[in-house]
Scaffold this motif. Structure first.
Motif, mmCIF file in Angstrom:
data_model
loop_
_atom_site.group_PDB
_atom_site.id
_atom_site.type_symbol
_atom_site.label_atom_id
_atom_site.label_comp_id
_atom_site.label_asym_id
_atom_site.label_seq_id
_atom_site.Cartn_x
_atom_site.Cartn_y
_atom_site.Cartn_z
ATOM 1 N N ILE A 136 0.851 -1.187 0.000
ATOM 2 C CA ILE A 136 0.000 0.000 0.000
ATOM 3 C C ILE A 136 0.886 1.237 0.000
ATOM 4 O O ILE A 136 1.695 1.432 0.902
ATOM 5 N N GLY A 137 0.750 2.060 -1.034
ATOM 6 C CA GLY A 137 1.492 3.311 -1.109
ATOM 7 C C GLY A 137 2.891 3.191 -1.680
ATOM 8 O O GLY A 137 3.469 4.187 -2.076
ATOM 9 N N ASN A 138 3.452 2.008 -1.762
ATOM 10 C CA ASN A 138 4.790 1.839 -2.328
ATOM 11 C C ASN A 138 4.695 1.542 -3.821
ATOM 12 O O ASN A 138 3.784 0.853 -4.265
ATOM 13 N N TRP A 139 5.653 2.046 -4.573
ATOM 14 C CA TRP A 139 5.737 1.723 -5.995
ATOM 15 C C TRP A 139 6.395 0.360 -6.129
ATOM 16 O O TRP A 139 7.471 0.126 -5.575
ATOM 17 N N LEU A 140 5.753 -0.542 -6.848
ATOM 18 C CA LEU A 140 6.271 -1.882 -7.077
ATOM 19 C C LEU A 140 6.480 -2.104 -8.566
ATOM 20 O O LEU A 140 5.616 -1.757 -9.377
ATOM 21 N N GLU A 141 7.607 -2.693 -8.916
ATOM 22 C CA GLU A 141 7.905 -2.955 -10.321
ATOM 23 C C GLU A 141 6.941 -4.004 -10.872
ATOM 24 O O GLU A 141 6.645 -5.003 -10.223
ATOM 25 N N ILE A 142 6.477 -3.759 -12.072
ATOM 26 C CA ILE A 142 5.610 -4.711 -12.763
ATOM 27 C C ILE A 142 6.498 -5.803 -13.343
ATOM 28 O O ILE A 142 7.405 -5.526 -14.121
ATOM 29 N N MET A 143 6.245 -7.027 -12.942
ATOM 30 C CA MET A 143 7.095 -8.144 -13.355
ATOM 31 C C MET A 143 6.794 -8.624 -14.773
ATOM 32 O O MET A 143 7.651 -9.204 -15.417
ATOM 33 N N SER A 144 5.589 -8.402 -15.271
ATOM 34 C CA SER A 144 5.201 -8.863 -16.611
ATOM 35 C C SER A 144 4.627 -7.703 -17.418
ATOM 36 O O SER A 144 3.410 -7.500 -17.449
ATOM 37 N N PRO A 145 5.506 -6.935 -18.109
ATOM 38 C CA PRO A 145 4.994 -5.818 -18.910
ATOM 39 C C PRO A 145 4.050 -6.247 -20.030
ATOM 40 O O PRO A 145 3.310 -5.435 -20.549
ATOM 41 N N ASP A 146 4.081 -7.533 -20.379
ATOM 42 C CA ASP A 146 3.201 -8.023 -21.432
ATOM 43 C C ASP A 146 1.871 -8.566 -20.900
ATOM 44 O O ASP A 146 1.066 -9.106 -21.649
ATOM 45 N N ASP A 147 1.613 -8.360 -19.613
ATOM 46 C CA ASP A 147 0.341 -8.753 -19.009
ATOM 47 C C ASP A 147 -0.784 -7.966 -19.684
ATOM 48 O O ASP A 147 -0.660 -6.757 -19.897
ATOM 49 N N PRO A 148 -1.887 -8.612 -20.038
ATOM 50 C CA PRO A 148 -2.990 -7.903 -20.713
ATOM 51 C C PRO A 148 -3.512 -6.684 -19.958
ATOM 52 O O PRO A 148 -3.906 -5.692 -20.578
ATOM 53 N N VAL A 149 -3.506 -6.712 -18.637
ATOM 54 C CA VAL A 149 -3.968 -5.555 -17.851
ATOM 55 C C VAL A 149 -3.015 -4.379 -18.043
ATOM 56 O O VAL A 149 -3.442 -3.236 -18.238
#
Length: 113
Positions: free
Chosen positions: A25-38
């Motif tokens: 909550i409130g922290n920036w987290l790296e997206i592990m799958s940039p190719d995720d449909p969302v």
């Protein structure tokens, strides 16, 4: 039955944790799958909204990397690739999304080199 009170506290207090135990909550987290449909949907939305506002004809190509932040919804910071009249350019976008209220808003869009 011990699990039920814990799950209720997570729901009530909005405390969630990443795989490494970091509070999300409130922290920036790296997206592990940039190719995720969302993630792709958010990137495409950013380009479409930018095109509407700036009367541009950019075309979404891909998400290179990104970060998300859980707030009273979800903040997305993405680095994307767009096609602009035959040349590929990188862009940085910031999108706010609150899916329960059907809200999605482009906060910023910037072409970078």
């Amino acid at each position: 039955m011990i699990v039920l009170p814990f799950l209720l506290s997570v729901i009530l207090f909005g405390v969630t944790f990443a795989e490494n135990g970091q509070k999300t909550i409130g922290n920036w987290l790296e997206i592990m799958s940039p190719d995720d449909p969302v993630v792709i949907r958010v990137g495409k939305f950013a380009v479409e909204e930018h095109n509407k506002v700036s009367n541009s004809t950019l075309k979404f190509e891909e998400v290179i990397k990104g970060y998300n932040q859980i707030v009273g919804g979800m903040n997305w910071r993405l680095t994307i690739v767009v096609e602009d009249n035959g040349s590929l350019k990188n862009g940085e976008v910031f999108v706010y999304e609150q899916s329960l209220k059907n809200v999605r808003k482009l906060i910023s869009f910037k072409i970078i080199q």
